[in-house]
Enzyme design. Structure first.
Site, PDB file in Angstrom:
ATOM      1  N   CYS A 193       1.395   3.784   4.857  1.00 25.13           N
ATOM      2  CA  CYS A 193       2.241   3.820   6.056  1.00 25.13           C
ATOM      3  C   CYS A 193       3.648   3.401   5.629  1.00 25.13           C
ATOM      4  CB  CYS A 193       1.756   2.823   7.094  1.00 25.13           C
ATOM      5  SG  CYS A 193       0.089   3.116   7.715  1.00 25.13           S
TER       6      CYS A 193
ATOM      7  N   CYS B 126       5.160  21.378   9.827  1.00 22.36           N
ATOM      8  CA  CYS B 126       4.931  19.985   9.395  1.00 22.36           C
ATOM      9  C   CYS B 126       6.118  19.486   8.576  1.00 22.36           C
ATOM     10  CB  CYS B 126       3.637  19.887   8.595  1.00 22.36           C
ATOM     11  SG  CYS B 126       3.595  20.967   7.165  1.00 22.36           S
TER      12      CYS B 126
ATOM     13  N   TYR C   6      -1.144  31.795   8.700  1.00 23.17           N
ATOM     14  CA  TYR C   6      -1.488  30.511   8.071  1.00 23.17           C
ATOM     15  C   TYR C   6      -2.544  29.806   8.930  1.00 23.17           C
ATOM     16  CZ  TYR C   6       3.135  31.421   5.984  1.00 23.17           C
ATOM     17  OH  TYR C   6       4.222  31.979   5.380  1.00 23.17           O
TER      18      TYR C   6
ATOM     19  N   CYS D  27       0.808  -1.220   0.000  1.00 24.77           N
ATOM     20  CA  CYS D  27       0.000   0.000   0.000  1.00 24.77           C
ATOM     21  C   CYS D  27       0.840   1.267   0.000  1.00 24.77           C
ATOM     22  CB  CYS D  27      -0.942  -0.036   1.199  1.00 24.77           C
ATOM     23  SG  CYS D  27      -1.769   1.511   1.564  1.00 24.77           S
TER      24      CYS D  27
END
Ligand code: SAH
Length: 457
Positions: free
Chosen positions: A84, A411, A315, A81
């Site tokens: 993760c 982030c 932001y 996938c």
């Protein structure tokens, strides 16, 4: 082309490091090889694949000595996938790794080896944390499939379970997949641009339990609509909102422009701390609400508000941080480039009877200098920029007007480190950095950094 190793060579190597996207790194006479699936501290047998001038790739053939932190990935499609990257590493090991990622880049790019990077704040139970799932549907060999895209492809890895999404999302994706053809509905076919159901989106309010289901369809009119609604209500009786979004374009963008309610309300409510938010089908909202509270709590602690401060939230999105801070500050000014998000922010302020938060739509690097030019002054500036970091103009404005304290929510540790260096050179001192794990089992890590103005400036 490398002169140290060649394609198809079989080698035994020691894995020294892990890249941010979960590949092991081994060096052969200084030449780095990236080995997906291998973990630091392991001895492995590899087969060399593609080699470039400065680095190459290799396939993991056998683990000769496993890392004590290696675990069996609980998800049965983990290796296919790609949603993760770190399920083969224990959760404790993931947190250690993420701290190291931050530490390395703060030292190398930020040149701040003396600044404390605290242990990552992780989750007690790092599963089923996502409050939103966007699940593609397709026809493959006459069957309906649904799941998640394989990394960098448009191939759907068919699955009934995703351990980081809600149980309700699992149940709905499985039931729709099984029943769709029986109800006379086809899933969308990307190649022909035919078929009806393109995406299933499930959103859940963690604090309220409210659930919204969004069906993205190719056409507005689909005759089996009532049967689909009944199925959804039967599988998840708690559903409070079913919406339809229509996307007729041959595109891989998920949403089209047209959204209509099919059942219940057009929004769900969730809360972070004491603040309630109305979330509509298209609204941006943090994905991991439990850890969002941890992240914002950290930002609030670093802001050190006494009730007298004027604060900027740059932001600001839909004003989540702004409203959180407004409870403890004299006033908060939020700025965000997406006008719809600012409309949501204003509505959320009203909904919570918060009258000391003000919002303006526009680029932070333009709006904030305007506020200063109008004579407004601020004690604390909170920034939470996208992955590319703060705009240079915004950093210049900070250096020009010198707010006492800057709280940087990030982030992307790479751009955080770059921006900290610029602010340091302009007279700020980074006090400490707290990483927070918002996306367990992925390679992402968020940070909150506290900067203060040097006394002499
Ligand atoms: N603080 C919010 C959102 C952070 S995401 C929260 O915690 O929910 C970063 C936000 O920055 C996005 O909403 C994006 O639309 C916005 N953005 C991107 N570039 C911008 C710019 N130049 N000026 C203002 N906002 C910007």
């Amino acid at each position: 082309m490398s002169y140290i190793v060649n394609r198809n060579d079989r080698l035994n190597v020691f894995v020294e490091d892990l890249t941010h996207d979960g590949s092991g790194v081994a060096k052969v006479d200084g030449y780095p090889l990236f080995i997906p699936g291998a973990l630091p501290g392991e001895e492995v047998e590899i087969q060399v694949g593609k080699t470039l001038k400065k680095y190459g790739f290799a396939r993991l053939v056998k683990i000769t000595k496993a890392s004590p932190d290696r675990v069996e990935p609980p998800c049965h499609v983990f290796s296919e996938c790609g949603g993760c990257q770190m399920q083969h590493l224990s959760y404790e090991g993931q947190l250690v790794q993420k701290r190291k990622t931050v530490r390395d880049v703060i030292d190398r790019v930020g040149k701040l080896p003396h600044v404390p990077v605290h242990p990552v704040k992780g989750m007690k139970d790092p599963w089923r944390y996502r409050n939103k799932s966007q699940i593609p549907f397709a026809e493959q060999d006459g069957k309906v499939v649904s799941g998640f895209y394989r990394t960098r492809t448009h191939h759907i890895v068919d699955t009934d379970v995703c351990l980081i999404q809600s149980n309700e999302a699992d149940d709905l994706m499985t039931a729709l997949k099984m029943e769709l053809h029986n109800m006379g509905v086809d899933a969308y076919d990307e190649r022909t641009n035919l078929g009806m159901l393109r995406h299933l989106i499930v959103r859940k309010g963690r604090a309220t339990g409210e659930i919204m289901v969004i069906l993205v369809t190719r056409k507005k009119k689909f005759t089996q609509q009532d049967a689909v609604i009944e199925l959804i209500k039967r599988v998840v009786p708690e559903v409070t909102s079913i919406m339809q979004n229509v996307n007729s374009e041959k595109t891989n963008v998920i949403f089209g422009d047209y959204t209509v309610p099919l059942y219940g309300k057009s929004f769900i409510v969730d809360s972070i701390g004491d603040i309630n938010f109305e979330i509509s089908a298209r609204s941006f909202y943090q994905i991991n609400p439990e850890q969002t509270e941890v992240l914002y709590g950290q930002a609030l602690e670093y802001a050190q508000l006494t009730g007298n401060e004027s604060v900027i939230d740059a932001y600001c999105g839909i004003g989540t941080i702004s409203l959180f801070l407004a409870q403890k500050a004299k006033e908060v000014y939020g700025v965000e480039i997406v006008p719809e998000a600012i409309a949501d922010a204003k509505r959320n302020a009203e909904l919570n009877n918060i009258d000391n938060a003000f919002f303006e739509a526009g680029p932070a690097e333009v709006v904030i200098p305007n506020w200063y030019a109008e004579g407004k002054r601020f004690d604390v500036l909170v920034v939470d920029p996208p992955r590319k970091g703060c705009d240079e103009e915004l950093l210049n404005t900070i250096l020009e007007y010198k707010p006492k304290r800057v709280v940087y929510v990030s982030c992307n540790p790479g751009t955080l480190a770059r921006d900290l260096r610029i602010l340091e050179d302009g007279g700020y001192r980074t006090q400490e950095i707290q990483p927070v794990d918002m996306f367990p089992h992925s390679s992402h890590v968020e940070c909150v950094a506290l900067l203060e103005r040097e006394m002499s400036n």
